[in-house]
Enzyme design. Structure first.
Site, PDB file in Angstrom:
ATOM      1  N   LYS A  51     -29.798 -58.960  93.143  1.00  0.00           N
ATOM      2  CA  LYS A  51     -31.067 -58.252  92.916  1.00  0.00           C
ATOM      3  C   LYS A  51     -32.214 -59.233  92.674  1.00  0.00           C
ATOM      4  O   LYS A  51     -33.288 -59.098  93.249  1.00  0.00           O
ATOM      5  CB  LYS A  51     -30.934 -57.304  91.716  1.00  0.00           C
ATOM      6  CG  LYS A  51     -30.022 -56.121  91.967  1.00  0.00           C
ATOM      7  CD  LYS A  51     -29.874 -55.296  90.691  1.00  0.00           C
ATOM      8  CE  LYS A  51     -28.993 -54.087  90.889  1.00  0.00           C
ATOM      9  NZ  LYS A  51     -28.892 -53.271  89.654  1.00  0.00           N
ATOM     10  N   SER A  69     -30.865 -57.399  86.883  1.00  0.00           N
ATOM     11  CA  SER A  69     -29.860 -56.996  85.909  1.00  0.00           C
ATOM     12  C   SER A  69     -28.976 -55.908  86.498  1.00  0.00           C
ATOM     13  O   SER A  69     -29.429 -55.112  87.324  1.00  0.00           O
ATOM     14  CB  SER A  69     -30.561 -56.484  84.649  1.00  0.00           C
ATOM     15  OG  SER A  69     -29.638 -56.220  83.627  1.00  0.00           O
ATOM     16  N   ASP A  70     -27.725 -55.877  86.053  1.00  0.00           N
ATOM     17  CA  ASP A  70     -26.822 -54.809  86.472  1.00  0.00           C
ATOM     18  C   ASP A  70     -25.815 -54.547  85.362  1.00  0.00           C
ATOM     19  O   ASP A  70     -25.357 -55.487  84.705  1.00  0.00           O
ATOM     20  CB  ASP A  70     -26.084 -55.177  87.763  1.00  0.00           C
ATOM     21  CG  ASP A  70     -25.461 -53.945  88.401  1.00  0.00           C
ATOM     22  OD1 ASP A  70     -26.199 -53.215  89.089  1.00  0.00           O
ATOM     23  OD2 ASP A  70     -24.263 -53.687  88.183  1.00  0.00           O
ATOM     24  N   THR A  71     -25.478 -53.285  85.170  1.00  0.00           N
ATOM     25  CA  THR A  71     -24.565 -52.883  84.105  1.00  0.00           C
ATOM     26  C   THR A  71     -23.427 -52.048  84.668  1.00  0.00           C
ATOM     27  O   THR A  71     -23.660 -51.174  85.514  1.00  0.00           O
ATOM     28  CB  THR A  71     -25.320 -52.046  83.041  1.00  0.00           C
ATOM     29  OG1 THR A  71     -26.401 -52.825  82.525  1.00  0.00           O
ATOM     30  CG2 THR A  71     -24.405 -51.631  81.891  1.00  0.00           C
ATOM     31  N   GLY A 106     -24.967 -58.021  83.534  1.00  0.00           N
ATOM     32  CA  GLY A 106     -25.343 -59.330  84.053  1.00  0.00           C
ATOM     33  C   GLY A 106     -26.855 -59.418  84.087  1.00  0.00           C
ATOM     34  O   GLY A 106     -27.537 -58.434  84.388  1.00  0.00           O
TER      35      GLY A 106
END
Length: 193
Positions: A51, A69-71, A106
């Site tokens: 991203k 960001s990624d969850t 992240g």
């Protein structure tokens, strides 16, 4: 130093505003289909980087710090992203009911400056313990619409789900402020100007 948040998430925008007064919002168009990953942590590191890179490489973001960001939620070897539909949301919530799971986020900082490309990617993990959820409660929660755009089909800020957590609360919301603060301090320290 100019910042860009590579996310349309209102929760991430709200949290980042606690650390940075001015930033642009530019959601990423990155392909989020990761071919392989070794762990939930590896997956969120890859997705956050994808991203941030996609947005940082756009000409209009030259020299800006892009934050991606990624969850994900991980339970019993399965990675839970956003539910596909209401039935999937019910399946996830029923599976998590009364049990412990982990939330991984992240975060990637990326910047393209001429021929140079800087990137730092880190991850945070929080353990979350759910209360026992009745089928009626789950159906009512899904009917309210909240689960549909959230990893694991829930928002910790909604209440009524969580018995306790071990680790960062903001990580479970989707943006670990303590980690982001550390990364900001490092980059503002001049190492990458």
């Amino acid at each position: 130093m100019k910042f860009v948040l590579a996310s349309a998430s209102p929760r991430r925008k709200e949290l980042l505003a606690e650390l940075i007064t001015t930033f642009e919002i530019c959601p990423s168009n990155a392909d989020e289909n990761v071919a392989s990953y070794s762990s939930p942590e590896d997956l969120v590191l890859q997705l956050a980087a994808l991203k941030a890179q996609e947005v940082a490489l756009r000409p209009e973001h030259e020299g800006k710090i892009v934050i991606g960001s990624d969850t994900v939620v991980a339970f019993d070897g399965e990675v839970l992203g956003k539910p596909k539909d209401e039935a999937d949301a019910f399946r996830m919530l029923k599976m998590l009911s009364g049990k412990k799971h982990a939330v991984y986020t992240g975060v990637c900082f990326a910047r393209k400056q001429g021929e140079d490309f800087y990137q730092e990617t880190r991850a945070e993990k929080t353990d979350v313990y759910f209360v026992e959820l009745s089928d009626d409660w789950i159906h009512a929660y899904i009917a309210g619409g909240s689960p549909m755009d959230k990893a694991g089909a829930y928002g910790i800020q909604d209440g009524g789900l969580v018995e306790k957590i071990e680790g960062s609360y903001t990580n479970v919301v989707g943006f670990p402020l303590e980690l982001v603060q550390e990364m900001l301090e490092k980059i503002r320290g001049g190492q990458h100007d």
